[in-house]
Motif scaffolding. Structure first.
Motif, PDB file in Angstrom:
ATOM      1  N   LEU A  93       0.829  -1.220   0.000  1.00 46.80           N
ATOM      2  CA  LEU A  93       0.000   0.000   0.000  1.00 46.80           C
ATOM      3  C   LEU A  93       0.860   1.266   0.000  1.00 46.80           C
ATOM      4  O   LEU A  93       0.459   2.314  -0.489  1.00 46.80           O
ATOM      5  N   SER A  98      -1.722   7.438  -3.013  1.00 42.34           N
ATOM      6  CA  SER A  98      -3.023   7.615  -2.345  1.00 42.34           C
ATOM      7  C   SER A  98      -3.176   6.702  -1.145  1.00 42.34           C
ATOM      8  O   SER A  98      -3.655   7.131  -0.090  1.00 42.34           O
ATOM      9  N   THR A  99      -2.799   5.440  -1.294  1.00 33.46           N
ATOM     10  CA  THR A  99      -2.956   4.514  -0.168  1.00 33.46           C
ATOM     11  C   THR A  99      -1.857   4.754   0.870  1.00 33.46           C
ATOM     12  O   THR A  99      -2.078   4.569   2.064  1.00 33.46           O
ATOM     13  N   ARG A 102      -2.930   7.225   3.347  1.00 38.75           N
ATOM     14  CA  ARG A 102      -3.997   6.759   4.237  1.00 38.75           C
ATOM     15  C   ARG A 102      -3.484   5.833   5.347  1.00 38.75           C
ATOM     16  O   ARG A 102      -4.201   5.535   6.293  1.00 38.75           O
ATOM     17  N   ASP A 125     -14.937  -0.452  -6.680  1.00 36.66           N
ATOM     18  CA  ASP A 125     -13.860   0.496  -6.339  1.00 36.66           C
ATOM     19  C   ASP A 125     -13.366   1.124  -7.645  1.00 36.66           C
ATOM     20  O   ASP A 125     -12.650   0.486  -8.424  1.00 36.66           O
ATOM     21  N   CYS A 128      -9.185   2.382  -8.623  1.00 40.09           N
ATOM     22  CA  CYS A 128      -8.844   1.793  -7.317  1.00 40.09           C
ATOM     23  C   CYS A 128      -7.397   1.971  -6.891  1.00 40.09           C
ATOM     24  O   CYS A 128      -7.104   1.942  -5.695  1.00 40.09           O
ATOM     25  N   ASN A 131      -5.860   0.261  -3.673  1.00 47.80           N
ATOM     26  CA  ASN A 131      -6.802   0.252  -2.557  1.00 47.80           C
ATOM     27  C   ASN A 131      -7.411  -1.115  -2.207  1.00 47.80           C
ATOM     28  O   ASN A 131      -7.660  -1.381  -1.029  1.00 47.80           O
TER      29      ASN A 131
END
Ligand SMILES: C[S@@+](CC[C@H](N)C(=O)[O-])C[C@H]1O[C@@H](n2cnc3c(N)ncnc32)[C@H](O)[C@@H]1O
Length: 268
Positions: A93, A98-99, A102, A125, A128, A131
């Protein structure tokens, strides 16, 4: 050389770089044609096409990803060793911006945003990235089905190798959301950090998605910091964007604020 042949030659040139060769052809063609129209000089059009494709997709993934090695790693783990499975997922990830952003609040992100509709029975998704590897942190029902799409083709192949190794049923497919919207009927569709990307190409794309995605609930998010870490004005800009695209549409809305992401759960 005919005009069509010149266009094909130009697209082939864009895709000489592996970074752009891995992207869905329709998206490359769409941006290439726009830049050939916008720019007087082909050399400049080549540069601007690549810059735009980088901003749309190339900028998020780390270069030189070893998808085969990741699958081997998952294969070597026992499905019951949940801790090791999650640790391996976290390492991967990290390789998509983006991941990666997070990760510091992954433990609470999905549990919080999806609480009003959990347990989740089906997911679509959209765009995605990596993700789907966050599935172990989502409140999914055991027999939840997970569909995922993106424009990065080797990523899609990887996800199709990954789903059978995870505990969830799922499938991934390539899709340029500017040209077609998947019609899977699901409980919830994820549109995470997606709308500002599509808006770069087509300012009507977000509204079309809201109207055409076949989901009871939409989980939409916006970054509140840029990839470079700047945040000036972003929150307000995207709050205005959300206001604009939902105005006149009847959704029940829950909103959630995380350190670098604002999330909305919309229910029809
Ligand atoms: C900011 S990232 C968000 C990734 C993921 N939704 C998340 O939040 O972790 C944007 C994603 O959109 C994908 N993308 C860009 N243009 C697209 C398009 N036209 N259709 C589908 N996916 C697209 C990129 O490849 C990238 O994975």
């Amino acid at each position: 050389m005919s005009e069509d042949e010149e266009i094909e030659k130009f697209i082939a040139e864009v895709q000489e770089s592996a970074k752009y060769a891995q992207l869905e052809n329709g998206l490359v063609r769409q941006i290439a044609l726009e830049e050939l129209r916008n720019q007087k000089d082909q050399r400049i059009a080549l540069k601007t096409t690549r810059t735009r494709l980088h901003r749309l997709a190339g900028a998020f993934l780390a270069p030189k990803l070893d998808y085969a090695k990741w699958l081997d790693n998952f294969r070597s783990l026992s499905l019951d060793d949940f801790v090791a499975f999650k640790e391996s997922s976290k390492r991967i990830l990290k390789l998509h911006a983006s991941t990666q952003e997070r990760l510091p609040f992954l433990d609470t992100f999905y549990q919080t945003c999806l609480a009003p509709i959990a347990p989740i029975t089906s997911v679509l998704d959209l765009a995605c990235g990596l993700n789907p590897l966050a599935m172990p942190w989502m409140p999914l029902q055991k027999d939840c089905i997970y569909f995922a799409c993106d424009v990065v083709e080797p990523l899609i192949d990887f996800l199709n190798g990954y789903f059978p190794l995870s505990k969830q049923t799922g499938s991934a497919f390539t899709c340029n959301l500017l040209q077609s919207i998947p019609q899977h009927k699901v409980q919830v569709a994820f549109l995470l950090k997606l709308l500002p990307i599509l808006d770069q190409v087509d300012s009507g794309a977000s509204s079309t998605l809201l109207d055409e995605v076949q989901a009871d609930h939409l989980l939409i998010s916006y970054p509140s910091k840029s990839l470079g870490g700047r945040s000036k004005g972003m929150k307000q800009t995207y709050a205005d964007h959300f206001e604009r695209i939902t105005s006149g549409r009847k959704f029940e809305v829950h909103s959630f604020d995380f350190p670098n992401e604002t999330v909305y759960l919309l229910s029809r």
